[in-house]
Design a protein around this motif. Structure first.
Motif, PDB file in Angstrom:
ATOM      1  N   SER A 128      -5.596  63.216  20.443  1.00 49.62           N
ATOM      2  CA  SER A 128      -4.343  63.576  21.204  1.00 49.62           C
ATOM      3  C   SER A 128      -3.893  62.773  22.363  1.00 49.62           C
ATOM      4  O   SER A 128      -4.459  61.856  22.530  1.00 49.62           O
ATOM      5  N   ALA A 129      -2.983  63.064  23.002  1.00 47.27           N
ATOM      6  CA  ALA A 129      -2.336  62.482  24.329  1.00 47.27           C
ATOM      7  C   ALA A 129      -3.474  62.503  25.210  1.00 47.27           C
ATOM      8  O   ALA A 129      -4.152  63.704  25.106  1.00 47.27           O
ATOM      9  N   THR A 182       0.917  65.439  27.433  1.00 49.54           N
ATOM     10  CA  THR A 182       2.192  65.664  26.554  1.00 49.54           C
ATOM     11  C   THR A 182       3.112  66.490  27.361  1.00 49.54           C
ATOM     12  O   THR A 182       4.282  66.677  27.380  1.00 49.54           O
ATOM     13  N   GLU A 201       0.808  60.162  22.214  1.00 48.72           N
ATOM     14  CA  GLU A 201      -0.435  59.878  21.144  1.00 48.72           C
ATOM     15  C   GLU A 201      -0.268  58.524  21.037  1.00 48.72           C
ATOM     16  O   GLU A 201      -1.577  57.902  20.698  1.00 48.72           O
ATOM     17  N   PHE A 204      -0.725  65.228  15.738  1.00 50.05           N
ATOM     18  CA  PHE A 204       0.484  65.871  16.141  1.00 50.05           C
ATOM     19  C   PHE A 204       1.935  65.111  15.810  1.00 50.05           C
ATOM     20  O   PHE A 204       2.887  65.783  15.820  1.00 50.05           O
ATOM     21  N   ARG A 238       3.094  71.857  19.438  1.00 46.17           N
ATOM     22  CA  ARG A 238       2.216  71.910  20.363  1.00 46.17           C
ATOM     23  C   ARG A 238       0.691  72.135  19.742  1.00 46.17           C
ATOM     24  O   ARG A 238       0.619  73.148  19.047  1.00 46.17           O
ATOM     25  N   GLU A 239      -0.302  71.467  20.314  1.00 49.71           N
ATOM     26  CA  GLU A 239      -1.554  71.580  19.754  1.00 49.71           C
ATOM     27  C   GLU A 239      -1.720  71.200  18.496  1.00 49.71           C
ATOM     28  O   GLU A 239      -2.792  71.540  17.967  1.00 49.71           O
ATOM     29  N   GLY A 240      -0.735  70.611  17.641  1.00 46.64           N
ATOM     30  CA  GLY A 240      -0.851  70.189  16.521  1.00 46.64           C
ATOM     31  C   GLY A 240      -1.863  69.131  15.866  1.00 46.64           C
ATOM     32  O   GLY A 240      -1.834  68.874  14.829  1.00 46.64           O
ATOM     33  N   SER A 241      -2.720  68.724  16.690  1.00 46.64           N
ATOM     34  CA  SER A 241      -3.570  67.623  16.424  1.00 46.64           C
ATOM     35  C   SER A 241      -4.487  67.926  15.491  1.00 46.64           C
ATOM     36  O   SER A 241      -5.142  67.330  14.409  1.00 46.64           O
TER      37      SER A 241
HETATM   38  N1  ASP Z   1      -0.712  66.385  22.425  1.00 50.07           N
HETATM   39  C1  ASP Z   1      -0.261  67.650  21.692  1.00 50.07           C
HETATM   40  C2  ASP Z   1      -0.311  68.561  22.585  1.00 50.07           C
HETATM   41  O1  ASP Z   1      -0.664  68.746  23.871  1.00 50.07           O
HETATM   42  C3  ASP Z   1      -0.820  67.706  20.532  1.00 50.07           C
HETATM   43  C4  ASP Z   1      -2.271  68.247  20.720  1.00 50.07           C
HETATM   44  O2  ASP Z   1      -3.017  68.003  21.694  1.00 50.07           O
HETATM   45  O3  ASP Z   1      -2.734  68.769  19.697  1.00 50.07           O
HETATM   46  O4  ASP Z   1       0.291  69.772  22.338  1.00 50.07           O
END
Ligand code: ASP
Ligand code: MG
Length: 316
Positions: free
Chosen positions: A39-40, A45, A123, A188, A202-205
């Motif tokens: 992820s970032a 993000t 990312e 992501f 969001r949080e798609g990694s």
């Molecule tokens: N960087 C993205 C986020 O913070 C994807 C992830 O972290 O999963 O939403």
């Protein structure tokens, strides 16, 4: 297949020391064919979202936010002692981002599309830094642009995977590379059939990790977290939260659905379909066994009460 997929989230790469720890985890646990989804860095993000907003609404703050993004990454690079020559690819990405931000925006382009042009830089930059650092310290890897493999619908910020496009691409083009070298790629982000950037939400990694695992028929997925595994409650809110060592896919789906922020809800289904086990492990102490999610008839959740706090409501 002996292929494995690792996912490292923002917290695991939030600083130079965190990146060094990822390198340690990879050296100890990253043997054999491996795709690493990252992820970032840290809360970047959120920062990139601020940048997209400032850009779109032509706010004065946009230059300051861009400077913050640049200096955050440049500081990490400096601490990682990557020399100037190694660093040019990251610098190129920062320049590309800067050019994008300095241009006046195309008024016909909707916000969500602009968001998907800008936010993926989090990312892209993160994985570049990590890939370069790992190569420098002798953990040989290859940086891959996930947008060439995660082909999605064109719905910005909530794209859905086009499995029929992704699976053959990943199998034919990525698998041979992954068999030779560890792959470092982004969570992501994806690309529509129109060749424009998309993001998975969001949080798609976690979901990205599951997409690669599904397509590669991976042996397992490991999500490396700052907690020791899936807990029955948020350890930051409940002192006596305990670890759940084993979950079935359905139980994990239930937990994700009720808002346990450990695993992204869409992640489980592709793994369930191919019976690929998911491990949730601590990058702080990888010797801990963590949580395993797999096909399992006996319900553990019935015996373990779960406490999930969600928007002023508690589901018990
Ligand atoms: N960087 C993205 C986020 O913070 C994807 C992830 O972290 O999963 O939403
Ligand atoms: Mg993140």
């Amino acid at each position: 297949s002996l292929m494995r997929v690792f996912k490292f989230g923002g917290a695991s790469v939030k600083s130079a020391d965190a990146v060094k720890n990822v390198a340690k985890v990879l050296r100890e646990y990253g043997d054999g064919p491996l795709v690493v989804v990252v992820s970032a860095m840290g809360k970047m993000t959120n920062k990139m979202e601020e940048l997209a907003d400032a850009y779109y609404y032509e706010k004065k703050t946009k230059t300051n936010i861009l400077e913050e993004v640049k200096s955050f990454h440049q500081n990490i690079i400096q601490e990682l002692k990557i020399d100037e020559y190694d660093y040019y690819e990251v610098e190129n990405l920062l320049i590309e981002l800067e050019c994008m931000i300095e241009k006046k925006r195309d008024v016909s382009s909707p916000f969500d599309m602009e968001y998907d042009r800008i936010v993926p830089f989090g990312e892209l930059i993160s994985t570049k830094i990590i890939s370069i650092y790992l190569n420098k310290i002798g953990y040989i890897n290859r940086w891959i642009d996930a947008r060439n493999f995660v082909i999605t619908t064109e719905k910005n910020r909530a794209a859905n995977v086009l499995w029929d496009e992704c699976v053959p691409l990943i199998n034919n083009s990525l698998k041979p590379l992954a068999n030779k070298q560890t792959i470092i790629t982004q969570g992501f982000i994806g690309r529509g059939l129109n060749h424009k950037n998309t993001t998975l939400g969001r949080e798609g990694s976690d979901y990205t990790a599951a997409i690669f695992a599904f397509a590669l028929d991976a042996e397992s997925v490991t999500i490396w977290k700052d907690v020791s595994g899936v807990m029955n409650a948020d350890p930051r809110k409940f002192e006596d939260a305990t670890l759940i060592p084993l979950l079935s896919y359905n139980e994990a789906i239930e937990l994700a659905y009720y808002g346990a922020s450990v695993i992204h809800p869409k992640t489980i289904q592709p793994l369930k379909n191919k019976k690929i086990p998911l491990y949730v492990k601590s990058f702080v102490d990888p010797t801990l066994s963590g949580t395993e999610v797999r096909e399992n008839d006996s319900r553990t959740l019935n015996e373990t009460q779960c406490y999930i706090v969600k928007e002023n409501q508690s589901v018990v």
